[in-house]
Design an enzyme around this catalytic site. Structure first.
Site, PDB file in Angstrom:
ATOM      1  N   THR A 116       0.884  -1.165  -0.582  1.00 50.16           N
ATOM      2  CA  THR A 116       0.187   0.022   0.009  1.00 50.16           C
ATOM      3  C   THR A 116       0.453   1.527   0.251  1.00 50.16           C
ATOM      4  OG1 THR A 116      -0.096   0.067   2.374  1.00 50.16           O
ATOM      5  CG2 THR A 116      -2.239  -1.138   0.784  1.00 50.16           C
TER       6      THR A 116
ATOM      7  N   GLY B 117      12.395  -9.881   4.597  1.00 52.26           N
ATOM      8  CA  GLY B 117      11.110  -9.243   5.062  1.00 52.26           C
ATOM      9  C   GLY B 117      11.330  -8.221   5.999  1.00 52.26           C
TER      10      GLY B 117
ATOM     11  N   SER C  12      12.845  -5.548   6.666  1.00 53.47           N
ATOM     12  CA  SER C  12      13.576  -4.687   6.363  1.00 53.47           C
ATOM     13  C   SER C  12      15.394  -4.002   7.008  1.00 53.47           C
ATOM     14  CB  SER C  12      12.882  -3.186   7.157  1.00 53.47           C
ATOM     15  OG  SER C  12      11.980  -3.354   5.797  1.00 53.47           O
TER      16      SER C  12
ATOM     17  N   SER D 126      17.985  -3.908   4.783  1.00 52.01           N
ATOM     18  CA  SER D 126      19.046  -2.836   3.999  1.00 52.01           C
ATOM     19  C   SER D 126      18.213  -1.294   3.916  1.00 52.01           C
ATOM     20  CB  SER D 126      18.336  -3.185   2.327  1.00 52.01           C
ATOM     21  OG  SER D 126      16.797  -3.542   2.039  1.00 52.01           O
TER      22      SER D 126
ATOM     23  N   ASP E 183       9.430   0.835   4.838  1.00 48.45           N
ATOM     24  CA  ASP E 183      10.438   0.180   5.533  1.00 48.45           C
ATOM     25  C   ASP E 183      11.051   1.920   6.156  1.00 48.45           C
ATOM     26  OD1 ASP E 183       9.789  -1.688   4.759  1.00 48.45           O
ATOM     27  OD2 ASP E 183      11.340  -2.376   3.131  1.00 48.45           O
TER      28      ASP E 183
HETATM   29  C1  GLA Z   1       8.530  -3.905   0.907  1.00 47.83           C
HETATM   30  C2  GLA Z   1       9.246  -2.551   0.701  1.00 47.83           C
HETATM   31  C3  GLA Z   1       8.204  -1.567   1.304  1.00 47.83           C
HETATM   32  C4  GLA Z   1       6.835  -2.394   1.008  1.00 47.83           C
HETATM   33  C5  GLA Z   1       6.217  -3.715   1.223  1.00 47.83           C
HETATM   34  C6  GLA Z   1       5.204  -4.056   1.208  1.00 47.83           C
HETATM   35  O1  GLA Z   1       9.141  -4.237   2.531  1.00 47.83           O
HETATM   36  O2  GLA Z   1      10.133  -2.185   1.248  1.00 47.83           O
HETATM   37  O3  GLA Z   1       8.749  -0.539   0.485  1.00 47.83           O
HETATM   38  O4  GLA Z   1       5.939  -1.943  -0.358  1.00 47.83           O
HETATM   39  O5  GLA Z   1       7.728  -4.299   0.817  1.00 47.83           O
HETATM   40  O6  GLA Z   1       4.127  -3.578   1.642  1.00 47.83           O
END
Ligand code: GLA
Length: 397
Positions: free
Chosen positions: A33, A121, A123, A125, A192
């Protein structure tokens, strides 16, 4: 002594002058989103990137990381990718953006240590990018604003800089976002960075990506957040993520709206025939996720954790069947969780196509839940997982 300090000492034979910490995040609701001007509920967690550093004045930058062998060396005025050390791209991308904005730095040594699983997943990075921007601020004080640099902050008697204010955090997030899209090549959203910068202990973060407002909601002690990493590495630069973004943007273009935030599910259904099937599916997922974030905030305020859990399950089903950014391992983890009485809700977290699930678990029953998940995943796949309980923490410092 923290691990980054130890690593710095070992690599550079003296203690660092400064240290920063940037937490990772879990995304609770609001999947894909953020780059659609939408809503997200997330949490900065007690897994992070630590970066210790000292300035130098010969223009050289030397980086070491506890996760990768070797040392990456380059010059402040010649920042380029090294194919053998892609992990350093996150640092370099931020340095380039700082330089473009007029931040002056004369070189530094830095040691990086992370407690975030890579490719899960959560974050890692983004946390490294945020840590880089904050470390540079400590080494070569500067003040960032949306329009350029302001007068540099002054150190107090103890050598400390004032805390980073709200507006500057937003500017940091935008800078990191540009670094990621321009240098690393992933066209991500703001989630993130904002999560890492705006975390608050004991609270979730509620982000409106249309207006970039951030609010916090308290987390009930009745529930715990358990992350199960499938072990399937996901990579935001492999193209699948950017493809989803393209479908969303194409849907908005066809519907002649500025973004998917401007359209309701009802309007979408009325105009479904105008859209290519994949554009429609991506739009449907995003619009429904925005609605689930609103419902989730209401559930959180009412301390209705069962409701919040249901929204997590719904969100995963939408990822699985509509956006199609799940994978068999993530679906298995959610199915295993759903069969457990200790669990109120589960879904994939982050970009998808691998990585981890987040599970909302009754706090008094975390242990039996974790044991059951380990047994179940191993029995089905032959692979072991190490679920981890994550707590909400303050943002980067
Ligand atoms: C990754 C991206 C975010 C976001 C999510 C999905 O973590 O870095 O910006 O788009 O996917 O919600």
């Amino acid at each position: 002594m923290n691990e980054a300090l130890k690593l710095f000492h070992k690599a550079f034979h003296r203690p660092p002058s400064h240290c920063v910490l940037a937490p990772g995040r879990i995304e609770l609701l609001g999947n894909h989103t953020d780059y659609n001007d939408g809503l997200v509920m997330a949490m900065a967690v007690d897994r992070h990137i630590l970066m210790a550093g000292s300035p130098r004045n010969d223009g050289k930058i030397e980086l070491v990381s506890s996760a990768f062998a070797g040392r990456e060396m380059f010059y402040a005025d010649r920042i380029e990718k090294t194919p053998a050390a892609p992990w350093a791209d996150y640092v370099k991308g931020v340095l380039l953006q700082l330089r473009l904005r007029g931040v002056h730095f004369t070189g530094f040594n830095a040691a990086i240590h992370g407690t975030l699983p890579l490719g899960a997943g959560m974050s890692s990075s983004a946390a490294l990018e945020v840590a880089t921007a904050l470390l540079l601020r400590k080494l070569f004080p500067y003040a960032l604003s949306e329009t350029g640099l302001l007068a540099a902050p002054r150190r107090d008697a103890r050598g400390e800089l004032p805390d980073v204010g709200k507006a500057e955090k937003l500017a940091f997030a935008r800078l990191c976002l540009t670094a990621e899209s321009a240098f690393v090549g992933a066209n991500v959203g703001m989630l993130d960075y904002l999560s890492s910068l705006f975390g608050k202990a004991g609270h979730v973060i509620q982000i409106d990506c249309q207006h970039f407002t951030v609010t916090h909601g308290p987390v009930s002690a009745k529930v715990s957040f358990v992350v199960c990493n499938s072990g399937v590495r996901h990579d935001l630069t492999d193209g699948a993520y950017n493809k989803l973004r393209n479908h969303c943007e194409s849907a908005a273009r066809t519907l002649r709206v500025p973004s998917l935030r401007s359209i309701t599910a009802q309007m979408l259904e009325l105009r479904k025939s105008q859209l290519a099937m994949r554009d429609y599916e991506c739009a449907r997922h995003v619009i429904d996720e925005n609605r689930r974030v609103i419902a989730g905030e209401r559930a959180l305020r009412a301390d209705d954790m069962e409701q919040l859990g249901q929204l997590l399950y719904e969100s995963h089903a939408s990822s699985r069947y509509i956006l199609k950014n799940s994978c068999p391992e993530l679906d298995l983890l959610v199915d295993l969780a759903r069969a457990r009485p200790e669990c109120l809700g589960a879904r994939l977290t982050g970009g998808g196509f691998g990585g981890a699930t987040i599970n909302l678990v009754r706090s008094d029953l975390v242990k039996p839940f974790i044991d059951a998940m380990k047994r179940g995943y191993e029995a089905a796949t032959g692979h072991m997982i190490e679920p981890m309980v994550c707590r909400a923490v303050d943002g980067a410092w």
